[in-house]
Structures are given as C-alpha cells and as structure tokens.
Motif scaffolding. Structure first.
Motif, PDB file in Angstrom:
ATOM      1  N   PRO A  38      38.153 -31.523  61.494  1.00 15.19           N
ATOM      2  CA  PRO A  38      38.015 -30.802  60.236  1.00 15.19           C
ATOM      3  C   PRO A  38      36.811 -31.329  59.447  1.00 15.19           C
ATOM      4  N   TYR A  39      35.655 -30.771  59.727  1.00 13.68           N
ATOM      5  CA  TYR A  39      34.402 -31.192  59.120  1.00 13.68           C
ATOM      6  C   TYR A  39      33.605 -29.931  58.768  1.00 13.68           C
ATOM      7  N   ARG A 172      45.086 -28.704  53.082  1.00 11.79           N
ATOM      8  CA  ARG A 172      43.902 -28.704  53.942  1.00 11.79           C
ATOM      9  C   ARG A 172      43.109 -30.006  53.822  1.00 11.79           C
ATOM     10  N   ARG A 173      42.828 -30.423  52.600  1.00 10.88           N
ATOM     11  CA  ARG A 173      42.040 -31.638  52.410  1.00 10.88           C
ATOM     12  C   ARG A 173      42.823 -32.871  52.835  1.00 10.88           C
ATOM     13  N   ALA A 176      42.903 -33.301  56.550  1.00  9.93           N
ATOM     14  CA  ALA A 176      41.597 -33.769  57.010  1.00  9.93           C
ATOM     15  C   ALA A 176      41.442 -35.268  56.767  1.00  9.93           C
ATOM     16  N   TRP A 180      40.493 -37.857  59.613  1.00 12.19           N
ATOM     17  CA  TRP A 180      39.255 -38.639  59.498  1.00 12.19           C
ATOM     18  C   TRP A 180      39.528 -40.133  59.671  1.00 12.19           C
ATOM     19  N   ALA A 198      35.624 -30.384  52.386  1.00 10.68           N
ATOM     20  CA  ALA A 198      36.836 -29.570  52.244  1.00 10.68           C
ATOM     21  C   ALA A 198      36.574 -28.219  51.595  1.00 10.68           C
TER      22      ALA A 198
END
Length: 309
Positions: A38-39, A172-173, A176, A180, A198
């Motif tokens: 997720p980037y 979502r964030r 991630a 990460w 994000a």
C-alpha cells in the motif's frame, strides 16, 4: 509531490484514464517507475531526481485504484489481478508511444513490469524488479509456507473475508501503517510519509481492486474475462528475456532476501541480482541510490550473455 513538483498529466490508456508524472526531456531515454501496495508515486521522490540528473525521462503513473487514476467506464470490472496490471502498463506505453522504455518497480508495480517484460519483451528496453521474478504462481497458492512468513501475510487472509473488506474500507491508512512496519522494520518513515501516501487510497475503486487482487492470487475469485488470455499465459510462468537487474533488501520483514538462484531459470537473458543492505520491501524509498544505480546499469548491460545470479 515529487521534487520539484511538476504538473500531473492524464492519458486514456486501455481501461483507465491514468494519472502520471512526466519529468525530464520528452526525447530522453524513458524510464517508467511503478509503485506497489500500500504505497503510491511518492515511493520515487528520491529516485526521480537521480535519474533526471543522469539524463533520463522519468514517468511515474498511479496504478489502478490509486490516486487520481480512474476507470473509463463504470461497467469495467474492478479487477486487481496480475494480468490487469500488466495490461494497464502496456496500454500506458502504447498511449504515450513509449517503444522500449526501462521498466522499474517493486510489489504490484514490479509485478506489472515483469508481466509486460515476459509477455511483450519487444516493448521493453530493460527491467529492474525489486523482489525478483514477481509473476504469481496461482496454481501453487494453496501450498503452505513457513509459519513466521504466514503470520506476515495476515492481510492476504483478512482481505479474503467480508470483515477484512469492511476493515480495509474503514482503516485504509492504519492497515498501511501495520504493513509498512512489517515490510520495512529498519525504515524510519514519518507520519507525514504515511499521510501523503494514504491520500492515494481515497480512490473510489481502491477497496474493490485491493480485495480482488488478494482473493484472485489465492484462487478465491475469478478474473476478468478481458484478461483471461493473458492470465492463461502467465500461468505457465513465462521466462523474462530482457536485460534485468533484480534486487532484494536484506531487511525485508516479509520477503527474506535471497541470492537470486531461486528464480534464476526464469531469466533467460542477461540478469544480475543484488542484495541491498538495510533496505526493506519499500526499496526505492529506503535505498534510492541503489535503485537508481540499478536502472543506470540495466540501461547499458555488459553484452548479450547470460548474467550470473
């Protein structure tokens, strides 16, 4: 934005209207940099200036389901399968008349680059792939791996459930952030880095694409009929013949670095494998000089012989 902040371009390409950055001279040798999940495109904020300084044209598109990239028709299935990512990239090359660019990426973006390099080698001048040969062996997706690695792939299984879909939509964030940290245990990213990336997850198709991507690779969802032929070709795990440098970060928390021999048979042209110290899965952001150097070197491979892993 990528420094210096350029205008964002858009082009109709296959199923998408692709949002992308286009840096440098339009007559220079092109390099297409492809981000993962997720980037987002900011993975290349430190790589792009190095390539511009070396005289390249640098193009950085948002993948399907990310940022301002949008589908051209509401009726198009929101597929995240590997053949769709490859088709998007090929259509992007066609739309901008990029004949033999260097393709460079990691994670989803590296997979798209590997797909095009394998199925359309005549369209690729060279390949840099962090993680090696990234075409998915979906037929083997039911085979277990070491428990420690299974634990790191918690989100694969989470996304296969309705609970996981709802969780991704709501968090979502935060999801991630967890990925990460696991992917890159030595990367001291900031809250600003995460917030910036994000923003790309606010795309209205983000959840559909991500969920389908992970369910399809596990054999839990069917693919789009538009990509059936390419998916059948990818099931054979086709070899990559273009000049290639593969990279492994030695601090990748989910994908342990290898010496390159595991997938050496998948590369039938010149190929060199490099291990990048202290870099994790988000390799271009964590080791931009090593990533840029790989692109510079693959642009001028040493002859036509097969490389050593």
């Amino acid at each position: 934005m990528i420094i210096p902040a350029p205008p964002l371009h858009h082009v109709d390409a296959g199923e998408l209207n692709v949002a992308y950055y286009d840096l440098g001279s339009p007559t220079a040798e092109p390099v297409v940099l492809l981000h993962g999940f997720p980037y987002d495109v900011h993975s290349y904020s430190a790589v792009a200036p190095l390539l511009l300084e070396a005289g390249f044209r640098v193009l950085v598109p948002y993948l399907r389901g990310h940022g301002p990239t949008r589908f051209r028709d509401d009726a198009i299935p929101r597929s995240g399968q590997q053949a769709a990512l490859g088709a998007d990239l090929l259509a992007f090359l066609d739309a901008l008349d990029l004949r033999e660019p260097i393709l460079a990426g990691y994670d989803w973006g590296g997979r798209a680059a590997c797909v095009v390099a394998a199925l359309h080698p005549e369209r690729v001048g060279g390949l840099v792939s962090a993680g090696g040969y990234l075409i998915q062996d979906i037929a083997a997706s039911g085979s277990p791996i070491a428990p420690e690695r299974e634990a790191g792939f918690w989100y694969f299984w989470y996304f296969s459930t309705d609970r996981g879909r709802a969780g991704l939509d709501a968090n979502r964030r935060e999801i991630a952030r967890v990925i990460w940290r696991r992917n890159s245990p030595e990367w001291a990213f900031t809250e600003g880095d995460l917030v910036r990336a994000a923003r790309a997850f606010d795309n209205p198709d983000y959840v559909d694409i991500v969920i389908h991507s992970y369910r399809h690779r596990l054999g839990l969802a069917t693919g789009s009929s538009a990509h059936e032929a390419d998916e059948a070709s990818l099931a054979a795990l086709p070899a990559i013949s273009v000049p290639t440098i593969t990279l492994d970060g030695t601090a990748d928390g989910n994908f342990p670095a290898t010496d390159g021999t595991r997938d050496a048979a998948r590369f039938t042209g010149w190929r060199e494998h490099r291990r990048v110290p202290h870099a994790g899965h988000h390799l271009p952001a964590e080791a931009p000089r090593a990533f840029a150097d790989a692109i510079l070197d693959v642009a001028e491979p040493p002859g036509d012989g097969a490389g050593t892993p």
